[in-house]
Design a protein around this motif. Sequence first.
Motif, PDB file in Angstrom:
ATOM      1  N   HIS A 148       0.857  -1.195   0.000  1.00 51.42           N
ATOM      2  CA  HIS A 148       0.000   0.000   0.000  1.00 51.42           C
ATOM      3  C   HIS A 148       0.892   1.245   0.000  1.00 51.42           C
ATOM      4  O   HIS A 148       1.511   1.563   1.018  1.00 51.42           O
ATOM      5  N   HIS A 150       1.604   5.361  -2.103  1.00 50.49           N
ATOM      6  CA  HIS A 150       1.139   6.416  -3.019  1.00 50.49           C
ATOM      7  C   HIS A 150       2.320   7.183  -3.601  1.00 50.49           C
ATOM      8  O   HIS A 150       3.305   7.445  -2.905  1.00 50.49           O
ATOM      9  N   HIS A 187      -4.508   6.663  -5.480  1.00 48.57           N
ATOM     10  CA  HIS A 187      -5.955   6.886  -5.404  1.00 48.57           C
ATOM     11  C   HIS A 187      -6.542   7.090  -6.806  1.00 48.57           C
ATOM     12  O   HIS A 187      -6.099   7.981  -7.538  1.00 48.57           O
ATOM     13  N   GLU A 214      -6.070   2.308  -5.392  1.00 50.32           N
ATOM     14  CA  GLU A 214      -6.933   2.413  -4.205  1.00 50.32           C
ATOM     15  C   GLU A 214      -8.162   3.221  -4.585  1.00 50.32           C
ATOM     16  O   GLU A 214      -8.043   4.343  -5.084  1.00 50.32           O
ATOM     17  N   ASP A 267       0.767   2.516   3.626  1.00 51.30           N
ATOM     18  CA  ASP A 267      -0.007   3.667   3.148  1.00 51.30           C
ATOM     19  C   ASP A 267       0.904   4.895   3.054  1.00 51.30           C
ATOM     20  O   ASP A 267       0.499   6.014   3.394  1.00 51.30           O
ATOM     21  N   HIS A 298       2.846   8.064   2.046  1.00 50.96           N
ATOM     22  CA  HIS A 298       2.526   9.244   1.234  1.00 50.96           C
ATOM     23  C   HIS A 298       3.723  10.184   1.107  1.00 50.96           C
ATOM     24  O   HIS A 298       3.565  11.324   0.670  1.00 50.96           O
TER      25      HIS A 298
HETATM   26 MN    MN Z   1      -3.882   4.804   0.836  1.00 47.95          MN
END
Ligand code: MN
Length: 290
Positions: A9, A11, A41, A67, A251, A253
């Motif tokens: 996961h 980005h 996303h 996602e 996740d 970022h």
């Molecule tokens: Mn995410």
Amino acid sequence: MKLNTIDLHSHSTYSDGTLTPEELLCAARKIGLQALALTDHDTVAGIPDFLQAAVRYPEVAAIPGVEISTLCSGRELHIIGLFLDHENPGLLDFLNDLQLKRRRRNERLAEKLAALGYAADLEAVSKQAKGKIIGRPHFAEHLLKNYDFANAREVFDKLLKRDAPAYVGRPLPFPEAAIEVIRRAGGIAVWAHPIYRRSKERSWCRRILRRLVPAGLDAIEAYYPQFDESQTRIIRELAAEFGIALAGGSDYHGAHQPDISLGTGYGELRVPAEILPELQRRRGDKIREN
Ligand code: MN
Ligand code: AMP
Ligand code: MN
Ligand code: MN
């Protein structure tokens, strides 16, 4: 260094991360991750770059993903697709529609901010985004730079989060639709960060799983930076109960969430590489089904 760890996961600059797909792979190699999924996303536009760069990082298995934000029983619920064909026409149509709705939301968000006295011209806001996905983190970054906020979190709390004065919603698909489009693109569907706010929500999760497992949900994130051991245990038990696989990731970022690191989250996260074969097996099953 071999950690026997993966991250499913993350980005990139193609959505609201601050590293390019290649920089993500480079960072993954540096910390010894065996696999990395790019899950921007609402877009797969970064996947060609990601797969091209992956040739230079053979130590890291690069998994194409996405996602998708959905609405489920009045709550936002995120579905991740892994191993999907990023050129699948049905998937691209579905994502294009989400992107259109996102652009409309962004225009209204800019207007609302202007009315509140914050200039947030869309062009200026989009500056560091590489692709078409402009999200609230880009607005937060812009406002942080130009106004007196301590950090992005404060911008979210005072302006951008749900129920804050500048918040603008956007129409979201049902999770069943996201699951179907992911599976038709040859991917497996994962329920991302199923537990929120450090609370234990076993009964809510169970209710959602009763709805989404028959709809084709393949896996659930059991490993996530905000989860403590007991939450991971609850998710593992629910996965066993419903016969679905485990997934997980940081996740990441980049600078938009500076306290979260790739692979390790707040420092404690470790997504075991042992969960990967089961995810791959489910993908293989599906390819045979089609
Ligand atoms: Mn995410
Ligand atoms: P959007 O998809 O444009 O509505 O933006 C949602 C993104 O904003 C999420 O994917 C997170 O990266 C980020 N985000 C959402 N809520 C918060 C929050 N309270 N603080 C910081 N970042 C947030
Ligand atoms: Mn995000
Ligand atoms: Mn999410």
